[in-house]
Design a protein around this motif. Structure first.
Motif, short mmCIF file in Angstrom:
data_model
loop_
_atom_site.label_atom_id
_atom_site.label_comp_id
_atom_site.label_asym_id
_atom_site.label_seq_id
_atom_site.Cartn_x
_atom_site.Cartn_y
_atom_site.Cartn_z
N UNK A 1 0.88 -1.17 0.00
CA UNK A 1 0.00 0.00 0.00
C UNK A 1 0.91 1.22 0.00
N UNK A 2 1.12 1.75 -1.19
CA UNK A 2 2.17 2.73 -1.46
C UNK A 2 1.64 4.15 -1.32
N UNK A 3 2.28 4.95 -0.47
CA UNK A 3 1.85 6.32 -0.22
C UNK A 3 2.50 7.27 -1.23
N UNK A 4 1.68 8.09 -1.86
CA UNK A 4 2.17 9.12 -2.77
C UNK A 4 1.90 10.50 -2.18
N UNK A 5 2.86 11.39 -2.35
CA UNK A 5 2.69 12.82 -2.02
C UNK A 5 2.23 13.08 -0.59
N UNK A 6 2.97 12.63 0.41
CA UNK A 6 2.61 12.97 1.79
C UNK A 6 2.76 14.48 2.02
N UNK A 7 2.03 15.04 2.98
CA UNK A 7 2.06 16.49 3.19
C UNK A 7 3.33 16.94 3.91
N UNK A 8 3.45 18.25 4.09
CA UNK A 8 4.58 18.80 4.84
C UNK A 8 4.37 18.59 6.34
N UNK A 9 5.47 18.72 7.07
CA UNK A 9 5.44 18.73 8.54
C UNK A 9 4.84 17.46 9.12
N UNK A 10 5.25 16.32 8.61
CA UNK A 10 4.71 15.06 9.11
C UNK A 10 5.30 14.71 10.47
N UNK B 1 -9.51 -12.55 3.97
CA UNK B 1 -9.95 -11.68 5.06
C UNK B 1 -9.28 -10.30 5.01
N UNK B 2 -8.19 -10.19 4.26
CA UNK B 2 -7.51 -8.90 4.14
C UNK B 2 -8.21 -7.97 3.15
N UNK B 3 -9.12 -8.51 2.37
CA UNK B 3 -9.86 -7.71 1.39
C UNK B 3 -10.64 -6.59 2.10
N UNK B 4 -10.62 -5.41 1.49
CA UNK B 4 -11.42 -4.33 2.06
C UNK B 4 -10.71 -3.00 2.09
N UNK B 5 -11.28 -2.09 2.84
CA UNK B 5 -10.80 -0.71 2.91
C UNK B 5 -9.68 -0.57 3.94
N UNK B 6 -8.65 0.20 3.56
CA UNK B 6 -7.57 0.56 4.47
C UNK B 6 -7.45 2.08 4.49
N UNK B 7 -7.26 2.63 5.68
CA UNK B 7 -7.18 4.08 5.84
C UNK B 7 -5.85 4.46 6.47
N UNK B 8 -5.21 5.46 5.90
CA UNK B 8 -3.98 6.02 6.46
C UNK B 8 -4.28 7.41 7.00
N UNK C 1 -7.33 6.83 1.62
CA UNK C 1 -7.87 5.47 1.70
C UNK C 1 -7.57 4.71 0.42
N UNK C 2 -7.57 3.38 0.56
CA UNK C 2 -7.36 2.50 -0.58
C UNK C 2 -8.17 1.23 -0.36
N UNK C 3 -8.68 0.68 -1.44
CA UNK C 3 -9.44 -0.57 -1.38
C UNK C 3 -8.53 -1.71 -1.82
N UNK C 4 -8.30 -2.66 -0.92
CA UNK C 4 -7.46 -3.81 -1.24
C UNK C 4 -8.31 -4.90 -1.88
N UNK C 5 -7.93 -5.29 -3.08
CA UNK C 5 -8.66 -6.31 -3.83
C UNK C 5 -7.89 -7.63 -3.78
#
Length: 234
Positions: free
Chosen positions: A147-156, A209-216, A229-233
């Motif tokens: 689950x690859x994160x693109x373009x995280x914001x500043x000041x993390x 069972x891992x199928x579904x929505x993931x939220x960061x 969010x991303x939907x894992x298929x």
């Protein structure tokens, strides 16, 4: 990060596991079959027009493919060195191995992630909105998915991953605090997850069972947060 192989033997390891722009990375190949005669590296999933380089063992001949950039070196043991990495190098790399009859005896793929941000004075410099990509988009049972994160914001300040929506604490998979470089696993941690410093989450041995929505949830130093969010298929 991860590899997908058509055999139970050939594996590829990224050295180092995480690479930044302008650094070098080695695609280290292990457990080559003994009856091979040649191998070829591809960018993507073995489209012949996306060949990087090839090598024949009998005469130690090697040659570039159509997408060879001049920064790649292929070695007799199957490994591939990529120098001076750029953001455009992010993607899937595939190694195909051939026997003396010209038959493909192994196909192994690995995903290279080059973070799409720069560290400046302890802050992340980026402009686009955060998003998450499932790599691959659809994952087979027993395989791995990033689950690859693109373009995280500043000041993390940190990250929190949830299996589902972010309202319930019992859905927390993991938390990561940048200053402490510490990971704290949550109630939804299954023992198969790896959390990276850029916020990306690797899930091994995927099950239905891992199928579904993931939220960061991305935590910022100004005490604000944002979510992707991303939907894992599966």
């Amino acid at each position: 990060f991860w590899h997908l192989s058509s055999t139970a033997h050939v594996t590829i390891e990224l050295v180092p596991p995480q690479v930044a722009e302008r650094e070098n990375v080695l695609f280290l190949v292990r457990d080559l079959p003994k009856n091979l005669i040649a191998f070829a590296w591809f960018k993507g999933l073995t489209n012949m027009t996306h060949g990087i380089a090839w090598y024949t063992l009998d005469n130690n001949l090697r040659g570039p493919g159509p997408v060879h950039s001049g920064r790649e070196t292929v070695y007799r043991n199957g490994s591939l060195l990529l120098q001076n990495v750029t953001l455009e190098d992010t993607g899937t790399y595939t190694l195909r191995i051939f026997n003396r009859r010209g038959k493909i005896i192994s196909t192994t793929s690995i995903y290279l992630h080059v973070p799409a941000f720069l560290w400046k004075c302890g802050r992340l410099a980026t402009s686009a909105q955060s998003s998450i990509e499932s790599v691959p988009p659809i994952v087979a049972e027993g395989k791995s998915v990033l689950l690859l994160v693109h373009n995280p914001p500043e000041n993390i300040a940190g990250f929190v991953w949830f299996k589902g929506m972010s309202e319930l604490k019992n859905l927390v998979v993991a938390r990561y605090i940048l200053d402490r470089k510490s990971t704290v696993w949550g109630p939804a941690y299954g023992g198969r997850e790896t959390l990276y410093r850029d916020g990306s989450l690797l899930l091994h041995g995927v099950t239905p069972q891992d199928h579904g929505l993931y939220t960061l949830r991305i935590l910022r130093t100004d005490r604000r947060s944002e979510e992707a969010q991303v939907q894992l298929q599966v």
